[in-house]
Design an enzyme around this catalytic site. Structure first.
Site, PDB file in Angstrom:
ATOM      1  N   ASP A 121       0.814  -1.215   0.000  1.00  0.00           N
ATOM      2  CA  ASP A 121       0.000   0.000   0.000  1.00  0.00           C
ATOM      3  C   ASP A 121       0.849   1.268   0.000  1.00  0.00           C
ATOM      4  O   ASP A 121       0.307   2.379   0.049  1.00  0.00           O
ATOM      5  CB  ASP A 121      -0.937   0.016   1.214  1.00  0.00           C
ATOM      6  CG  ASP A 121      -2.053  -1.018   1.107  1.00  0.00           C
ATOM      7  OD1 ASP A 121      -2.434  -1.354  -0.031  1.00  0.00           O
ATOM      8  OD2 ASP A 121      -2.525  -1.502   2.156  1.00  0.00           O
ATOM      9  N   ASP A 222      17.839  13.881  -3.560  1.00  0.00           N
ATOM     10  CA  ASP A 222      17.454  12.495  -3.867  1.00  0.00           C
ATOM     11  C   ASP A 222      18.006  11.575  -2.776  1.00  0.00           C
ATOM     12  O   ASP A 222      17.892  11.874  -1.601  1.00  0.00           O
ATOM     13  CB  ASP A 222      17.960  12.132  -5.269  1.00  0.00           C
ATOM     14  CG  ASP A 222      17.195  10.997  -5.921  1.00  0.00           C
ATOM     15  OD1 ASP A 222      16.970   9.966  -5.264  1.00  0.00           O
ATOM     16  OD2 ASP A 222      16.831  11.114  -7.101  1.00  0.00           O
TER      17      ASP A 222
END
Length: 311
Positions: A121, A222
């Site tokens: 999920d 990042d």
């Protein structure tokens, strides 16, 4: 008086506040492909092999640094893998972006066999292991105006506990040497988070959150990693560089990729130190100059931190 462009009108000028940092130019280390591949996830196994991946094609690579022989181990086409971490038991933990609304964490053997997926999920972008066998992961969703992402702790028996939510694209995650500080890069908000953890590592200590650094420019921070002195290395996506911070989040240096001032090698995604050395590897690709996909090398401030998998 006519205003003049600085730095040859570079698309990625170094911000004035960072121009005085200790600076090193990285050198080419290994060319992965003539194609523009979104490389990510540098991680060494116990035998010294370097694993990494290509996000949008799903290829999982292994490079033997002794022979510099590259092989494609297996493919996760359609799953958009984003990082690889290696468990103490030798299994690969591969973060998957999936369809960017649901992804998961794939656990498998180094050859890709015996696959199972957890956290389906979540859009799992990166993880970092803790000494107790649990780990932290980033849920890479949310925008600058709708922060819906977060960073979570997963126990060794796979119980998920939120650490921080309402984040805008949380991306890289790293854990300090003593495992009491969690670092998270928030790409869509251009921020670096320093989170002090409670002794059990499952919640934030009182007054334990801060944003020690706000980044400048497109696109944002990042992936990240630490060295044995607790310095943090942060890849700057679409800037062709890596920034370094001390254990309190003050900037102390930067590593620039050659040609970045002309727009080359800008898609810098992940810095990682080679075990037992201070050699810093940086993966990137060059959609502007069409020079393919590379791993560059530089000299870090300290030797690599000995992570969970080697203890």
């Amino acid at each position: 008086m006519t205003m003049q462009y600085a730095e040859q009108n570079s698309p990625v000028p170094i911000p004035p506040a960072e121009s005085g940092l200790a600076t090193q130019i990285a050198t080419p280390w290994f060319k992965v492909s003539d194609q523009t591949l979104q490389l990510e996830g540098l991680c060494f196994d116990r035998d010294g092999n370097l694993y990494f991946l290509e996000v949008f094609g799903g290829s999982i690579f292994r490079l033997d640094p002794r022979s510099m022989k590259l092989s494609t181990v297996f493919s996760l086409a359609g799953r958009n893998p984003a990082s690889i971490k290696i468990h103490k038991n030798g299994q690969l933990y591969i973060s998957c972006l999936g369809d960017f609304t649901r992804g998961g964490l794939l656990i498998c053997n180094p050859d890709g066999s015996q696959q199972r997926t957890i956290l389906q999920d979540y859009v799992v972008d990166d993880i970092v292991f803790a000494a107790d066998g649990g780990f932290y992961f980033t849920h890479f969703v949310g925008t600058s105006c709708e922060p819906t992402g977060g960073v979570y702790h997963v126990s060794a028996d796979e119980v998920v506990t939120p650490i921080m939510e309402k984040m805008a694209g949380p991306n890289g995650v790293a854990l300090s040497v003593d495992e009491r500080t969690l670092w998270v890069t928030e790409t869509s908000a251009n921020r670096l988070h320093r989170i002090d953890l409670t002794a059990d590592g499952k919640s934030i200590a009182p007054y334990g959150t801060s944003v020690p650094y706000h980044f400048t420019g497109y696109h944002g921070p990042d992936s990240c990693s630490i060295d044995c002195d607790d310095n943090l290395y942060v890849a700057m996506y679409y800037q062709g560089r890596v920034m370094a911070f001390n254990r309190l989040g003050f900037p102390i240096g930067q590593f620039l990729l050659p040609g970045r001032e002309l727009g080359h090698h800008l898609l810098t995604t992940h810095p990682m130190l080679v075990p037992e050395t201070n050699q810093l590897l940086i993966c990137t690709n060059d959609p502007v100059g069409k020079n393919g996909s590379w791993i560059f090398s530089a000299e870090g401030f300290a030797r690599a931190h000995q992570p969970y998998q080697f203890k």
